[in-house]
Scaffold this active site. Structure first.
Site, PDB file in Angstrom:
ATOM      1  N   LYS A  90       1.546  -0.130  15.246  1.00  0.00           N
ATOM      2  CA  LYS A  90       0.792   1.076  14.769  1.00  0.00           C
ATOM      3  C   LYS A  90       1.552   2.063  15.833  1.00  0.00           C
ATOM      4  CE  LYS A  90      -2.284  -0.872  10.842  1.00  0.00           C
ATOM      5  NZ  LYS A  90      -1.610  -0.384   9.600  1.00  0.00           N
ATOM      6  N   MET A 135       1.024  -1.363   0.050  1.00  0.00           N
ATOM      7  CA  MET A 135       0.124   0.045   0.370  1.00  0.00           C
ATOM      8  C   MET A 135       1.159   1.462   0.035  1.00  0.00           C
ATOM      9  SD  MET A 135      -3.072  -1.070  -0.166  1.00  0.00           S
ATOM     10  CE  MET A 135      -3.710   1.118   0.019  1.00  0.00           C
ATOM     11  N   SER A 184      -7.099  -1.400   7.772  1.00  0.00           N
ATOM     12  CA  SER A 184      -8.397  -1.848   6.261  1.00  0.00           C
ATOM     13  C   SER A 184      -8.666  -1.493   7.756  1.00  0.00           C
ATOM     14  CB  SER A 184      -7.840  -2.737   6.533  1.00  0.00           C
ATOM     15  OG  SER A 184      -7.315  -3.536   5.398  1.00  0.00           O
ATOM     16  N   ASN A 223     -15.024  -2.301   3.580  1.00  0.00           N
ATOM     17  CA  ASN A 223     -14.999  -3.615   4.449  1.00  0.00           C
ATOM     18  C   ASN A 223     -15.476  -4.538   5.270  1.00  0.00           C
ATOM     19  OD1 ASN A 223     -11.988  -3.763   2.980  1.00  0.00           O
ATOM     20  ND2 ASN A 223     -10.538  -2.780   4.660  1.00  0.00           N
ATOM     21  N   ASP A 283      10.142   3.208   5.974  1.00  0.00           N
ATOM     22  CA  ASP A 283      10.589   1.894   5.927  1.00  0.00           C
ATOM     23  C   ASP A 283      11.981   1.574   6.737  1.00  0.00           C
ATOM     24  OD1 ASP A 283       7.841  -0.211   4.385  1.00  0.00           O
ATOM     25  OD2 ASP A 283      10.091  -0.998   5.705  1.00  0.00           O
ATOM     26  N   VAL A 323       1.748   0.901   7.916  1.00  0.00           N
ATOM     27  CA  VAL A 323       2.890  -0.215   8.071  1.00  0.00           C
ATOM     28  C   VAL A 323       1.800  -1.540   8.875  1.00  0.00           C
ATOM     29  CG1 VAL A 323       4.694   1.394   9.407  1.00  0.00           C
ATOM     30  CG2 VAL A 323       2.944  -0.686  10.694  1.00  0.00           C
ATOM     31  N   VAL A 324       2.165  -2.558   8.461  1.00  0.00           N
ATOM     32  CA  VAL A 324       1.777  -3.920   8.942  1.00  0.00           C
ATOM     33  C   VAL A 324       0.764  -3.882   9.740  1.00  0.00           C
ATOM     34  CG1 VAL A 324       3.266  -6.056   8.615  1.00  0.00           C
ATOM     35  CG2 VAL A 324       3.426  -4.343  10.789  1.00  0.00           C
ATOM     36  N   GLU A 325      -0.854  -4.437   9.833  1.00  0.00           N
ATOM     37  CA  GLU A 325      -1.679  -4.411  10.194  1.00  0.00           C
ATOM     38  C   GLU A 325      -1.519  -4.784  12.067  1.00  0.00           C
ATOM     39  OE1 GLU A 325      -4.191  -2.675   9.538  1.00  0.00           O
ATOM     40  OE2 GLU A 325      -6.409  -3.238  10.409  1.00  0.00           O
TER      41      GLU A 325
HETATM   42  P1  NAD Z   1       2.765  -5.504   3.276  1.00  0.00           P
HETATM   43  O1  NAD Z   1       3.543  -6.028   4.100  1.00  0.00           O
HETATM   44  O2  NAD Z   1       2.676  -5.439   2.121  1.00  0.00           O
HETATM   45  O3  NAD Z   1       3.710  -3.860   3.989  1.00  0.00           O
HETATM   46  C1  NAD Z   1       3.664  -3.202   5.445  1.00  0.00           C
HETATM   47  C2  NAD Z   1       5.383  -2.231   5.420  1.00  0.00           C
HETATM   48  O4  NAD Z   1       5.554  -1.899   6.536  1.00  0.00           O
HETATM   49  C3  NAD Z   1       6.330  -3.424   5.140  1.00  0.00           C
HETATM   50  O5  NAD Z   1       7.376  -3.289   4.445  1.00  0.00           O
HETATM   51  C4  NAD Z   1       7.589  -3.386   6.290  1.00  0.00           C
HETATM   52  O6  NAD Z   1       8.644  -3.270   5.745  1.00  0.00           O
HETATM   53  C5  NAD Z   1       7.085  -1.592   6.825  1.00  0.00           C
HETATM   54  N1  NAD Z   1       7.114  -1.765   8.463  1.00  0.00           N
HETATM   55  C6  NAD Z   1       7.006  -2.844   9.222  1.00  0.00           C
HETATM   56  N2  NAD Z   1       6.835  -1.890  10.480  1.00  0.00           N
HETATM   57  C7  NAD Z   1       7.684  -0.970  10.030  1.00  0.00           C
HETATM   58  C8  NAD Z   1       8.155   0.534  11.116  1.00  0.00           C
HETATM   59  N3  NAD Z   1       8.352   0.397  12.239  1.00  0.00           N
HETATM   60  N4  NAD Z   1       8.304   1.144  10.545  1.00  0.00           N
HETATM   61  C9  NAD Z   1       8.144   1.445   9.488  1.00  0.00           C
HETATM   62  N5  NAD Z   1       7.867   0.654   8.109  1.00  0.00           N
HETATM   63  C10 NAD Z   1       7.346  -0.324   8.945  1.00  0.00           C
HETATM   64  O7  NAD Z   1       1.325  -4.089   4.162  1.00  0.00           O
HETATM   65  P2  NAD Z   1       0.560  -4.056   3.339  1.00  0.00           P
HETATM   66  O8  NAD Z   1      -0.473  -4.641   3.305  1.00  0.00           O
HETATM   67  O9  NAD Z   1       0.667  -2.511   2.576  1.00  0.00           O
HETATM   68  O10 NAD Z   1      -1.012  -3.251   4.884  1.00  0.00           O
HETATM   69  C11 NAD Z   1      -0.068  -1.635   5.173  1.00  0.00           C
HETATM   70  C12 NAD Z   1      -1.259  -1.059   5.619  1.00  0.00           C
HETATM   71  O11 NAD Z   1      -2.775  -1.052   4.842  1.00  0.00           O
HETATM   72  C13 NAD Z   1      -2.208  -2.452   6.593  1.00  0.00           C
HETATM   73  O12 NAD Z   1      -2.108  -1.418   7.965  1.00  0.00           O
HETATM   74  C14 NAD Z   1      -2.754  -3.021   5.570  1.00  0.00           C
HETATM   75  O13 NAD Z   1      -4.305  -3.111   6.472  1.00  0.00           O
HETATM   76  C15 NAD Z   1      -3.495  -1.026   5.498  1.00  0.00           C
HETATM   77  N6  NAD Z   1      -4.381  -1.938   4.042  1.00  0.00           N
HETATM   78  C16 NAD Z   1      -4.121  -2.960   2.747  1.00  0.00           C
HETATM   79  C17 NAD Z   1      -4.163  -3.623   1.255  1.00  0.00           C
HETATM   80  C18 NAD Z   1      -4.827  -4.343   1.059  1.00  0.00           C
HETATM   81  O14 NAD Z   1      -4.791  -4.841   0.434  1.00  0.00           O
HETATM   82  N7  NAD Z   1      -3.275  -5.301   0.978  1.00  0.00           N
HETATM   83  C19 NAD Z   1      -5.683  -2.562   1.683  1.00  0.00           C
HETATM   84  C20 NAD Z   1      -5.898  -1.367   2.656  1.00  0.00           C
HETATM   85  C21 NAD Z   1      -5.718  -1.013   3.700  1.00  0.00           C
END
Ligand code: NAD
Length: 305
Positions: free
Chosen positions: A106, A22, A128, A200, A41, A99-101
């Site tokens: 967060k 994202m 999400s 969602n 990141d 970042v991760v869910e």
């Molecule tokens: P992802 O796993 O692809 O990416 C997460 C990134 O966060 C990774 O690159 C990781 O290295 C980084 N990260 C982790 N801890 C960190 C920190 N302390 N500081 C900086 N970076 C850090 O995940 P994603 O799919 O991109 O999801 C990210 C967010 O977006 C989540 O909250 C998810 O719920 C939301 N989201 C995802 C989608 C989807 O379809 N994938 C859609 C809408 C919203």
């Protein structure tokens, strides 16, 4: 004549934290609309990958004649990859956390952003499912926090759900709407925070039923996907969509929803997703999920027992 959407309150540099699925595209989408972006990141490799895949995307658009080479260059130059969150925050007017869910991770990011962003800056989470009130009290500025929920893939999907938490000020909500417009996305406002927001919650209700049907061996994932595509006219079935989103991300959302709302069907959903993720099958990003993406077209791959 079309009246341009108001963008007052959305000036200055945008900080995007997390350069995964994202975050990388949120940064790119903003840059394409003239916004300077700092992209941070913790994982240097991921940051590099995000920059490279964004560049490839821009080149493909130029090759297809859909983007002027100068516009592509300008967009590429507007995103600065950074590993120093404090330095990136200090120069930013608005932050979007992607970042991760995981609420604890967060919260740590929200606290760090609060420590380093200018006092007037707002902080939005792209989660999400996690409502901002679960994160905002990690900061000294809960009135300046909200959700801005973009959809995957951000460069294609037009919607941004702006969700107002109980402490979110009118000004912050208006600024989040302005930032969405500035980034070329269509915002809607969820006035009262609720897990899963709008899209969602509706998707979750349908997906929960699809997982329950799969768990009960009523039909295969492939046939459920075909049924939903052909019968409801969805562009993708629920299992294809889960693979597309990333099964680890979907598991994070479903587990959280189960713990907070415990709707019937959640247990079956989480059990199947845990088996898939435990087997390293994360969907498209790992090459295998409910389908095997090593072959074209992707072949159905039943969940492991
Ligand atoms: P992802 O796993 O692809 O990416 C997460 C990134 O966060 C990774 O690159 C990781 O290295 C980084 N990260 C982790 N801890 C960190 C920190 N302390 N500081 C900086 N970076 C850090 O995940 P994603 O799919 O991109 O999801 C990210 C967010 O977006 C989540 O909250 C998810 O719920 C939301 N989201 C995802 C989608 C989807 O379809 N994938 C859609 C809408 C919203």
């Amino acid at each position: 004549m079309t009246v341009p959407a108001p963008t007052e309150g959305a000036e200055g540099q945008l900080l995007v934290v997390g350069a995964g699925t994202m975050g990388a595209q949120i940064a790119q989408q903003a840059a394409l609309h003239g916004v300077d972006v700092a992209l941070v990141d913790v994982n240097a490799q991921q940051l590099q990958h995000a920059m490279a895949s964004n560049l490839e995307w821009l080149e493909r658009r130029v090759d297809k004649g859909k983007l002027e080479p100068q516009a592509a260059d300008a967009a590429a130059n507007r995103v600065t990859p950074m590993d120093d969150l404090a330095a990136a925050a200090a120069g930013s007017a608005w932050a979007i956390e992607a970042v991760v869910e995981n609420a604890e991770v967060k919260r740590d990011i929200f606290a760090a952003l609060d420590a380093h962003l200018p006092a007037q800056a707002g902080i939005a989470t792209n989660s999400s499912n996690i409502v901002v009130s679960r994160l905002a009290d990690a900061t000294g500025r809960p009135d300046r926090c909200c959700n801005m929920h973009f959809f995957h893939p951000v460069l294609v999907m037009d919607l941004c759900e702006v969700v107002r938490g109980p402490a979110t000020s009118d000004e912050t909500c208006a600024r989040a709407v302005a930032w969405s417009h500035r980034m070329g996305r269509t915002p809607i406002v969820v006035e009262k925070e609720i897990d899963g927001f709008i899209v969602n919650r509706i998707l979750g209700a349908a997906s929960r039923e699809a997982f329950a049907l799969l768990a009960g061996r009523v039909a295969s994932a492939e046939d459920i996907d075909i049924a939903v595509k052909r019968g409801l006219n969805w562009p993708m079935g629920p299992f294809q969509l889960s693979d597309f989103s990333g099964l680890d991300t979907v598991l994070g959302v479903r587990r959280d929803r189960m713990e907070r709302e415990a709707a019937p069907g959640d247990v079956a959903t989480v059990e199947i997703l845990e088996r898939m993720v435990g087997a390293g099958r994360l969907g498209r990003k790992s090459g295998r999920g409910f389908y095997d993406y090593a072959v074209d077209p992707p072949a159905p791959l039943p969940p492991p027992d």
